[in-house]
Design a protein around this motif. Structure first.
Motif, short mmCIF file in Angstrom:
data_model
loop_
_atom_site.label_atom_id
_atom_site.label_comp_id
_atom_site.label_asym_id
_atom_site.label_seq_id
_atom_site.Cartn_x
_atom_site.Cartn_y
_atom_site.Cartn_z
N UNK A 65 51.80 10.77 27.80
CA UNK A 65 51.60 12.22 27.75
C UNK A 65 51.31 12.69 29.17
N UNK A 66 51.96 13.76 29.59
CA UNK A 66 51.79 14.26 30.95
C UNK A 66 51.53 15.75 30.88
N UNK A 67 50.58 16.25 31.68
CA UNK A 67 50.28 17.68 31.66
C UNK A 67 50.16 18.24 33.06
N UNK A 68 50.43 19.54 33.16
CA UNK A 68 50.31 20.27 34.41
C UNK A 68 49.92 21.70 34.08
N UNK A 90 46.88 18.69 37.61
CA UNK A 90 47.92 17.73 37.26
C UNK A 90 47.24 16.46 36.78
N UNK A 91 47.67 15.97 35.63
CA UNK A 91 47.07 14.76 35.04
C UNK A 91 45.55 14.90 34.87
N UNK A 92 45.09 16.12 34.61
CA UNK A 92 43.66 16.36 34.46
C UNK A 92 42.89 16.40 35.76
N UNK A 93 43.58 16.29 36.88
CA UNK A 93 42.94 16.31 38.20
C UNK A 93 43.10 17.70 38.80
N UNK A 94 41.99 18.31 39.20
CA UNK A 94 42.00 19.66 39.73
C UNK A 94 42.46 19.68 41.19
N UNK A 95 43.20 20.74 41.52
CA UNK A 95 43.61 20.99 42.90
C UNK A 95 44.07 22.43 42.99
#
Length: 535
Positions: free
Chosen positions: A425-428, A443-448
């Motif tokens: 599963x991939x999310x953006x 992206x991938x649960x990582x904030x930026x």
């Protein structure tokens, strides 16, 4: 360069002038629709095609229409347009569902009176010198029950006219709400109940797999003896052979038929039967209606070609001229989210879930979902847009769901797209700031916070020292300029990502040098169509 529209059927001079006034170049050839070979030869020169019923827009015509963006049908029926082919090609198909509503409704009421009082037969008899006053014994409409099948634009007008004629009106329509029925002063019923109670039945439903042959022998058997049937909608709604038998037996006392299974109807099992009144598809044939639909289709097509507004489209969500400027940045964002996932995912996608959070949830999310699918599908099919993408996704068995919710995070609004494959599963997620530019925020649960550029590189890696130096040095040595550099990680020493916005495409050998580092899990080049937003 001004967009070009071909008018291949008879539209009024006023409609042609509307195109010109809006800045659209018009080629008015009202007889061309009858010459399919000539149409096939020249259709590739136009951005738009305005038609009535004479022009047949077949799959072959659509394949030759290399520049066509929109087909506008002056009228409600689009049977003469291959809509699946147009959708696959990314061509919007518009109609004008409101321009002839009153005219068609009035024709249905006129047929109802003609059938009730046998007016055509009485006229023919009288003009033949006969005086058969006792032969033509009609029935009153007042106090009778009118059954309306399909209570949309036209059906609701017929229903209101029935109420005005002091009829009891019952209606079957799965989409008719109790509130709307009460507003019209009618009763919503199931179809069998309508068959059982109606003295007159009038059809105003579109032709679908469910409605085809809705009036057949089985349905007629459920009706009152002496019922009268009116059809000004579509010929295939009535099984003509079954209706003919019912007329011969007296089960059905009369029928008013304006549309036929095969048109033009040069012969029919209904012709010559007692109590039958036939007209040659005259539902929309008034000077007012013909002018109204012509003006409406010209306005709609011009609005789309000049301003990007989409109205009354058969195969795409509508976008009003007022909402287009507000929606455009979010359309671009949705497309970029889909494009990101499409470019970094190598396995077949099983499902797509899109969450609209905050202010964007109140926008036209159907259009945004189409944009996201367009971005997603571009990694597989180069020639795809908001019209064709949902069709392509469905053909590939991709399940699409969307949800809306109130603001739930630090951002006033954002869109989150999640895809599922057999393996992962991939999310953006992304948002639009006040500058109108789309940004990735997760992206991938990582904030930026990454501005989206035309050329980008996405890396996944272990959170380790030296990654920034590696990327900067490697790209610098290859003379690739980094315009923006964003990093993110889930925890110290854990999974990390980097998004680099670069001024030019990164050569494959440069990416191979990056991938050779032991801490780099992947490095993928990305391309986004955002020049008009970030310029």
């Amino acid at each position: 360069m001004a967009p070009r529209v071909l008018v291949s059927d008879a539209l009024s001079e006023t409609a042609v002038q509307i195109f010109k006034d809006r800045g659209v170049e018009v080629d008015f050839q009202p007889q061309l629709g009858k010459d399919k070979d000539k149409l096939l030869e020249i259709i590739g020169n136009y951005d738009g095609l305005a038609i009535r019923s004479a022009t047949k827009v077949t799959e072959k015509i659509i394949e030759a229409a290399t520049n066509l963006k929109v087909i506008g049908r002056a009228g409600i029926g689009v049977d003469n347009v291959d809509i699946p082919a147009a959708s696959r090609k990314g061509i919007i198909v518009m109609n004008t569902p409101f321009g002839n509503s009153i005219t068609t409704a009035e024709h249905a009421v006129a047929l109802m009176f003609a059938v009730a009082r046998e007016l055509p037969a009485a006229d023919a008899s009288t003009q033949a010198g006969k005086w058969e006053k006792n032969r033509f014994m009609g029935v009153e409409i007042t106090g009778k029950t009118l059954g309306v099948i399909g209570c949309g634009n036209i059906g609701s007008i017929v229903a209101s006219r029935g109420v005005g004629l002091k009829m009891r009106v019952v209606a079957f329509d799965p989409f008719l709400s109790a509130e709307r029925a009460a507003q019209l002063g009618i009763e919503k019923v199931e179809l069998d109940e309508l068959f059982k109670r109606a003295d007159f039945i009038t059809l105003h439903t579109p032709m679908t797999d469910k409605t085809r042959g809705i009036i057949n022998a089985a349905a007629i058997a459920k009706m009152k003896d002496g019922v009268r049937i009116i059809n000004c909608a579509r010929g295939g709604l009535v099984v003509e052979a079954d209706l003919a038998e019912a007329l011969k037996s007296g089960k059905v006392a009369g029928a008013g038929i304006d549309v036929f299974e095969t048109e033009p109807a040069k012969e029919s099992v209904l012709f010559g039967l007692p109590g039958v009144v036939c007209t040659p598809h005259l539902g929309a044939s008034t000077s007012e209606a013909q002018e109204n639909v012509a003006l409406q289709v010209a306005e709609q097509m011009a609005d789309y070609l000049i301003r990007g507004a989409v109205s009354n489209a058969i195969n795409m969500p509508s976008i009003t001229a007022e909402e287009a400027p507000i929606l455009t940045p979010f359309v671009k964002l949705a497309e970029c989210l889909g494009a990101f996932v499409g470019q970094v995912t190598e396995e077949p996608i099983k499902s797509v879930e899109i969450v609209y959070d905050g202010a964007v949830a109140a926008m036209n999310t159907r259009a945004l979902t189409s944009a996201a699918l367009s971005g997603l599908m571009k990694s597989q099919v180069a020639d795809v847009n908001m019209v064709s993408a949902p069709v392509m996704a469905k053909e590939r068995g991709i399940q699409v769901t969307e949800s809306r919710r109130d603001q739930s995070g630090v951002f006033e609004t954002y869109i989150k797209l999640t895809i599922t494959t057999e393996k992962q599963t991939r999310d953006v997620a992304g948002t639009v700031f006040s500058d109108g530019k789309p940004r990735f925020i997760q992206i991938k649960g990582i904030n930026l916070d990454a501005e989206i550029g035309r050329y980008m590189v996405y890396t996944t890696n272990n959170d380790a020292p030296g990654i920034i130096g590696l990327l900067g040095t490697t790209f610098g040595q290859a003379n690739v300029n980094i315009a923006n550099f964003q990093l993110g990680r889930n925890r110290p020493g854990g999974d990390a990502i980097a998004l680099l916005y670069v001024d030019s495409p990164v050569p494959e050998d440069v990416l191979e040098k990056v991938r050779a580092h032991k801490a780099i899990a992947s490095a993928k080049p990305l391309t986004f169509d955002v020049a008009e937003v970030t310029a």
